[in-house]
Design an enzyme around this catalytic site. Structure first.
Site, PDB file in Angstrom:
ATOM      1  N   HIS A 269      -7.880 -20.116  -4.127  1.00  0.00           N
ATOM      2  CA  HIS A 269      -6.803 -20.253  -5.108  1.00  0.00           C
ATOM      3  C   HIS A 269      -7.014 -21.448  -6.027  1.00  0.00           C
ATOM      4  CE1 HIS A 269      -5.021 -17.844  -1.841  1.00  0.00           C
ATOM      5  NE2 HIS A 269      -4.425 -17.221  -2.833  1.00  0.00           N
TER       6      HIS A 269
ATOM      7  N   TRP B 273       5.083  -5.271   1.092  1.00  0.00           N
ATOM      8  CA  TRP B 273       4.875  -5.586  -0.323  1.00  0.00           C
ATOM      9  C   TRP B 273       5.370  -4.477  -1.233  1.00  0.00           C
ATOM     10  CZ3 TRP B 273      -0.629  -8.231  -0.459  1.00  0.00           C
ATOM     11  CH2 TRP B 273      -0.525  -9.481   0.162  1.00  0.00           C
TER      12      TRP B 273
ATOM     13  N   HIS C  96      -7.573  -8.571   7.743  1.00  0.00           N
ATOM     14  CA  HIS C  96      -7.461  -9.880   7.095  1.00  0.00           C
ATOM     15  C   HIS C  96      -5.991 -10.257   7.005  1.00  0.00           C
ATOM     16  CE1 HIS C  96      -7.907 -13.180   4.300  1.00  0.00           C
ATOM     17  NE2 HIS C  96      -7.077 -12.594   3.466  1.00  0.00           N
TER      18      HIS C  96
END
Length: 759
Positions: free
Chosen positions: A695, A562, A642
């Site tokens: 979401h 990222w 995670h």
């Protein structure tokens, strides 16, 4: 020789696009105003490319949310749970598919190949596609009427589109349903006088079967015959193409190849097999995915090699992929150190580099000697700087064999030590890490960054938020708590700001999904630990409760994937530098009494190479970096991790090899598919499958969550199963967060009771 672009960032220099979207969703602007603003942004982006001097300008790459979703609704593909019958899909329905409603779960979202961009997965089950609007034609007309340009319509190709979809059994049969629709699009474009159409088929950069390659021949033969006067540019990117001879023989007028991320394989194929004399080669020689200035001299040498086989008049110079994946412009970055800023190139600068290379190669190298010298000087200055020459870091990396990268004992023994330490109930409940960051939280952080709040005042505010949410979690009766991450802007940015070797931009935003934009850090130097990063907030939270509080870190591979990563050394070496820095933070947490530490790797799978033959080396490196960061703790310290949306069946062996004590996985939009992976593969460590989708704004009901838990327990051991949302709750509101967690805890207690009765 012409210059071209494959796609331009949607979000705008200051994220104007994002702001407009969110104002519309919040009801602060009307639909007409929203559409007007979007048109204005779209035309501004085209004008920039005109001003830069690009010859072939893409139209139709702009989107209100996602280009794959755009393609789906163009063909009337709307999941049955949404209220749609036929005809053009309304803007409201379009957003409902992406975001969900109170009564309908949003469509699944997953990674766009090996990038950090997420696309909405089309659902083809029980849907008959039909062309309800010709989007490429609309955007072509708009650009011609408003700006006077003959743009290059961009379309996601039929085979890639179907391969990225779900809900079908036979690829060939489904693709055949779409061929007449694509043919209709091309015929209408031909009637309008369109010269070039860019058909994106990035699936060609993956490992395809012979049957799939043969399907390309069938499809493009039909499309060529349907619109013979339209020049089709078959565009690939992100890697090399394996079936080179078959692909360059397809009945298209141009082939786009990535000469940046192909590891030299496209160039090797070009040299070995040549290139058809009746086709144009669109050479992706400017990196469309990273932010470093191009070494123009090296790229000219590459173009020289290519033109030994392909004449200049059959060449197009372009980025390696759409510029969707990089920020808009370096010009706005006024605070960066000069040595770094000079070495950067964002979307606008990359367009300039494309034009410079085209000019130099077409009209003479001497015309761009000044630009070549400037690029060489800027790159050399950064490479020779102290930022990239930390001897201590480099010495440690050279002696990694002496650093332990395995836990002290096997999971069986660690599990017992941890049971004795924590005394958790069956099916323990927890969350992933973050809690809602309200407008007030962001406001206080901004005031602090501006110097209008002192460090002490800001810390006091953050502590009040932590205290509030510890109390909320206690009241909810969650078993394992978190501090909420209110001090963090972004899970990568936060750590990058505290580690040496990272730098942050002010406006270097890129789209992740929908209106969600991220500002990836620039890993521009050697990475090293500078001091505690999470200890203070975690210890404060733990002081407020007798229940365990997890320490929360972002893992080395996610930070790597990222970020925009330096390209002068291998990515694996950078990952190990990050891992060693995180290892020191893990050890500090443990020394201070924090014995649950979550090291998140949500981006582990997205870094997979597109070709399966390259997976093993990547996964081995990813597992090693994670273990390098986490392996030094005691048996009683429980390591969590995670992961986000992914096809976990592909990497389940690597997940197991991470040797984390507990893994939580983001799965609620594709719960059944993931459970299938665990039916086929044994997983013998702690695991939490996300039981509801964070979401979407909807609050799940008890029946739904109970069903999700019980379905998981059909294939997973209840003694190892954890219950959690599928991701962090940072973007959700307070009321919906509490309401959803109440239902989650109630569902956990209900299933626990059933399990006890069964015993």
């Amino acid at each position: 020789m012409k210059s071209s672009n494959l796609g331009y960032p949607r979000i705008g220099e200051k994220r104007e696009w994002k702001k407009s979207l969110e104002q519309f969703w919040a009801g602060k602007i009307e639909k007409e105003q929203f559409l007007s603003q979007m048109e204005e942004f779209r035309l501004q982006h085209l004008q920039k490319q005109i001003d830069n001097g690009i010859d072939l300008i893409p139209v139709g790459d702009f989107s209100f949310y996602d280009h794959v979703l755009d393609t789906a609704v163009m063909f009337g593909i709307v999941p049955k749970r949404f209220d749609y019958n036929s005809g053009k899909v309304s803007l409201e329905t379009y957003f409902e598919i992406a975001r969900g409603t109170k009564d309908a779960v949003a469509a699944e979202m997953t990674k766009w190949f090996n990038t950090n961009y997420h696309y909405i997965v089309p659902e083809l089950k029980e849907v008959v596609p039909t062309l309800v609007e010709n989007r490429p034609l609309q955007f072509f007309k708009e650009a011609k009427q408003k700006l006077g340009i003959e743009g290059k319509p961009v379309i996601l190709g039929p085979i890639t589109f179907v391969k990225l979809s779900k809900g079908y059994s036979s690829l060939k049969e489904v693709v055949q349903q779409f061929i007449p629709l694509y043919a209709e699009i091309l015929m209408e474009l031909q009637a309008e006088g369109v010269e070039w159409v860019q058909i994106d088929e990035p699936i060609l950069a993956t490992s395809l079967s012979e049957e799939e390659v043969n399907l390309f021949a069938d499809v493009y033969q039909i499309l060529h015959k349907a619109a013979p006067n339209v020049k089709l540019l078959l565009q690939t990117y992100f890697d090399s193409i394996n079936h080179y001879e078959e692909i360059i023989s397809l009945p298209v007028q141009g082939i786009g190849l990535d000469f940046v991320h192909d590891r030299g394989e496209n160039l090797a194929s070009l040299k070995k097999f040549g290139f058809p004399k009746d086709k144009v080669l669109a050479a992706g020689v400017i990196d469309g995915r990273n932010i470093w200035r191009t070494n123009l001299e090296e790229r000219l040498w590459l173009l020289n090699e290519i033109t030994e086989l392909v004449s200049k008049d059959r060449m197009i110079v372009q980025p390696s992929s759409s510029l969707l994946h990089v920020p808009v412009t370096v010009k706005s970055e006024e605070t960066l150190e000069e040595v770094l800023k000079d070495a950067l190139s964002f979307a606008d600068e990359k367009l300039s580099e494309v034009v410079i290379l085209t000019k130099g190669f077409r009209d003479g190298k001497e015309l761009i000697d000044e630009e070549i010298a400037a690029s060489t000087k800027a790159i050399q200055a950064l490479n020779e700087s102290t930022f990239r020459n930390n001897q201590q870091v480099q010495n440690t990396i050279q002696n990694l064999a002496s650093v332990r990268a395995e836990r002290e004992a096997a999971f069986y023994f660690r599990q017992r030590a941890q049971e004795e330490r924590f005394h958790l109930p069956l099916l323990p409940t927890t969350t992933i890490g973050s809690f809602p960051q309200t407008q007030e939280v962001r406001k206080q952080r901004l005031l602090w960054r501006k110097g209008e709040l002192t460090d002490a005042e800001y810390e006091e505010y953050i502590n009040l938020e932590i205290k509030k949410w510890i109390e909320i979690q206690e009241k909810l009766n969650l078993d394992v708590l978190v501090h909420g991450e209110f001090e963090r802007t972004d899970m990568v940015e936060y750590f990058g700001e505290k580690l040496a070797g990272f730098q942050f931009t002010k406006f270097g935003w890129v789209q992740s999904y929908g209106s969600r934009c991220v500002k990836p850090p620039l890993i521009y130097g050697d990475v090293s630990f500078q001091g505690p990063m999470t200890v203070k907030e975690t210890l404060y939270a733990q002081s407020l409760t007798l229940k365990p509080v997890k320490g929360m870190l972002t893992g080395p591979i996610t930070i790597l994937n990222w970020s925009f990563v330096r390209d002068d050394i291998s990515r694996y070496e950078v990952a190990n530098q990050i891992a060693l820095a995180l290892r020191k933070e893990v050890e500090l947490l443990e020394e201070n009494g924090i014995h649950m530490i979550q090291v998140d790797e949500p981006a582990l799978r997205e870094g997979l190479p597109l070709k399966r033959e390259n997976w093993e080396s990547y996964l081995n490196a990813a597992v090693y970096a994670f273990k390098l960061a986490t392996a030094s703790v005691q048996n009683k310290t429980q390591i969590h991790t995670h992961m986000c949306y992914a096809n976990f069946e592909d990497i389940i062996e690597a997940i197991n090899a991470l040797d984390a004590d507990v893994i939580s996985i983001e799965t609620s939009r594709s719960h059944g598919e993931l459970l299938y992976a665990f039916e086929k593969n044994t997983y013998d460590k702690g695991i939490g499958l996300g039981v509801y989708d964070i979401h979407s704004p909807r609050v799940p009901n008890l029946e739904e969550l109970t069903r999700n838990i019980e379905r998981a327990l059909q294939v997973l051991d209840p003694k190892l199963f954890w219950i959690n949302p599928d991701c962090g709750l940072k973007t959700r509101g307070l009321e919906e967060t509490v309401a959803a967690l109440e239902v989650m805890v109630e569902a956990a207690e209900l299933v626990r009771e059933k399990l006890v009765v069964k015993k």
